[in-house]
Design an enzyme around this catalytic site. Structure first.
Site, PDB file in Angstrom:
ATOM      1  CB  SER A   1     -12.759 -58.075  18.369  1.00 56.12           C
ATOM      2  OG  SER A   1     -11.946 -57.877  17.217  1.00 56.12           O
TER       3      SER A   1
ATOM      4  CG  HIS B   1     -11.235 -55.761  21.587  1.00 58.72           C
ATOM      5  ND1 HIS B   1     -10.314 -55.709  22.491  1.00 58.72           N
ATOM      6  CD2 HIS B   1     -10.078 -56.223  20.478  1.00 58.72           C
ATOM      7  CE1 HIS B   1      -9.167 -56.072  22.138  1.00 58.72           C
ATOM      8  NE2 HIS B   1      -9.019 -56.476  21.003  1.00 58.72           N
TER       9      HIS B   1
ATOM     10  CG  ASP C   1      -8.439 -56.352  17.454  1.00 56.57           C
ATOM     11  OD1 ASP C   1      -7.686 -56.441  18.392  1.00 56.57           O
ATOM     12  OD2 ASP C   1      -9.268 -57.158  17.120  1.00 56.57           O
TER      13      ASP C   1
ATOM     14  CG  MET D   1      -4.209 -55.397  13.590  1.00 54.96           C
ATOM     15  SD  MET D   1      -4.325 -57.056  13.102  1.00 54.96           S
ATOM     16  CE  MET D   1      -5.465 -57.794  14.327  1.00 54.96           C
TER      17      MET D   1
ATOM     18  CG  HIS E   1      -5.476 -54.909  20.970  1.00 57.81           C
ATOM     19  ND1 HIS E   1      -5.707 -56.368  20.739  1.00 57.81           N
ATOM     20  CD2 HIS E   1      -4.115 -54.992  21.539  1.00 57.81           C
ATOM     21  CE1 HIS E   1      -4.651 -57.023  20.674  1.00 57.81           C
ATOM     22  NE2 HIS E   1      -3.824 -56.212  21.251  1.00 57.81           N
TER      23      HIS E   1
ATOM     24  CG  MET F   1      -1.999 -56.097  18.047  1.00 55.32           C
ATOM     25  SD  MET F   1      -3.367 -57.098  17.572  1.00 55.32           S
ATOM     26  CE  MET F   1      -4.597 -56.065  17.574  1.00 55.32           C
TER      27      MET F   1
ATOM     28  CG  MET G   1      -2.204 -60.720  22.705  1.00 53.12           C
ATOM     29  SD  MET G   1      -3.575 -60.075  22.197  1.00 53.12           S
ATOM     30  CE  MET G   1      -3.861 -61.013  20.813  1.00 53.12           C
TER      31      MET G   1
ATOM     32  CG  ASP H   1      -7.947 -59.904  21.882  1.00 52.06           C
ATOM     33  OD1 ASP H   1      -8.660 -60.764  21.390  1.00 52.06           O
ATOM     34  OD2 ASP H   1      -7.275 -59.037  21.627  1.00 52.06           O
TER      35      ASP H   1
HETATM   36  O1  LIG Z   1      -6.532 -58.844  18.884  1.00 56.44           O
HETATM   37  C1  LIG Z   1      -6.691 -59.703  18.054  1.00 56.44           C
HETATM   38  C2  LIG Z   1      -6.093 -60.449  17.062  1.00 56.44           C
HETATM   39  O2  LIG Z   1      -4.872 -59.974  17.053  1.00 56.44           O
HETATM   40  C3  LIG Z   1      -8.366 -59.815  18.236  1.00 56.44           C
HETATM   41  O3  LIG Z   1      -9.128 -58.903  19.179  1.00 56.44           O
HETATM   42  C4  LIG Z   1      -8.655 -61.247  18.364  1.00 56.44           C
HETATM   43  O4  LIG Z   1      -8.073 -62.242  17.710  1.00 56.44           O
HETATM   44  C5  LIG Z   1     -10.054 -61.632  18.365  1.00 56.44           C
HETATM   45  O5  LIG Z   1     -10.817 -62.367  17.480  1.00 56.44           O
HETATM   46  P1  LIG Z   1     -11.094 -63.888  17.583  1.00 56.44           P
HETATM   47  O6  LIG Z   1     -12.158 -63.737  18.734  1.00 56.44           O
HETATM   48  O7  LIG Z   1     -12.120 -64.260  16.474  1.00 56.44           O
HETATM   49  O8  LIG Z   1      -9.825 -64.651  18.099  1.00 56.44           O
HETATM   50 FE   LIG Z   2      -7.520 -57.410  19.982  1.00 58.12          FE
END
Ligand SMILES: O=C(CO)[C@H](O)[C@H](O)COP(=O)(O)O
Ligand SMILES: [Fe+2]
Length: 223
Positions: A8, A31, A33, A35, A64, A66, A135, A173
């Protein structure tokens, strides 16, 4: 497809994303993210940066989302060239239509569930998706602690997918690291997102290989 690792970039240096992508040539995916500061209390990046990243790396992007109203925005990420686009079930008002639209635009379609959301209500949707994302932290931030309470749901999701003979990838994740990946792999996940465990490592490329190896061993203990 076997075990896949999706680092990520949430934990990467946003001012040097092309270099950060190049630092993990061992990754199966990158990945991303997305947001929006509404669906989750954090703001990261959107379509223009994804479009730039697509030009900067040949590693497929695993987006991903969000965000609120993914029905409206998700197809554009697929059309731009993302390899995979995942929307949150809770945020989508027409998940079937949105998953179909993502596929129609040529990407793999993913559906994501938060830690407290049960998987059973989505069992009949497995034919509409290419990936189910569970998640293992509340979405919004990297570097959070892995929630063990999700492990039984990962096992149940694996049973549902196997019983329907669905070739749907099961992605996990949040908080995936050297300490947790074996438990996640044993429970039946096959795609592992890792942010801080990869980009916080001295050598991100080796960290990816080490995570993959541990997941392989744990998912197939005879090898
Ligand atoms: O979607 C996510 C948070 O919403 C990230 O992809 C996820 O938290 C990755 O970070 P880590 O591996 O440090 O937890
Ligand atoms: Fe993610």
């Amino acid at each position: 497809m076997g075990i896949q690792i999706s680092p990520s970039i949430l934990s990467a240096d946003f001012a040097h994303l092309a270099d950060e992508a190049a630092a993990v040539p061992t990754a199966d995916w990158l990945h991303v993210d997305v947001m929006d500061g509404h669906f989750v209390p954090n703001l990261t990046l959107g379509l223009p940066i994804v479009e730039s990243l697509l030009k900067a790396t040949s590693t497929p992007l695993d987006c991903h989302l969000m965000i609120e109203d993914p029905d409206r925005w998700a197809p554009a990420y697929a059309e731009a060239g993302a390899g995979s686009v995942t929307v949150h079930a809770k945020a989508a008002s027409a998940p079937v239509r949105t998953l179909r639209e993502i596929r129609r635009q040529g990407a793999r379609a993913g559906l994501a569930l938060n830690p407290a959301e049960p998987v059973e209500p989505y069992a009949d949707l497995v034919g509409e998706m290419d990936m189910l994302l569970l998640m293992t932290v509340e979405p919004g931030f990297g570097g959070q602690r892995f929630l063990d309470l999700v492990l039984p749901k990962i096992r149940r999701a694996r049973e549902i997918l196997d019983s329907r003979e669905a070739s749907v990838w099961l992605q996990v994740d949040g908080g995936v690291s050297d300490e947790t990946i074996e438990r996640v792999a044993e429970a039946g996940a096959d795609v592992f997102v890792a942010g801080s465990a990869v980009y916080g490592a001295q050598d991100p490329a080796s960290a990816v290989e080490s995570l993959r190896e541990q997941a392989r061993r744990a998912s197939n203990p005879t090898t």
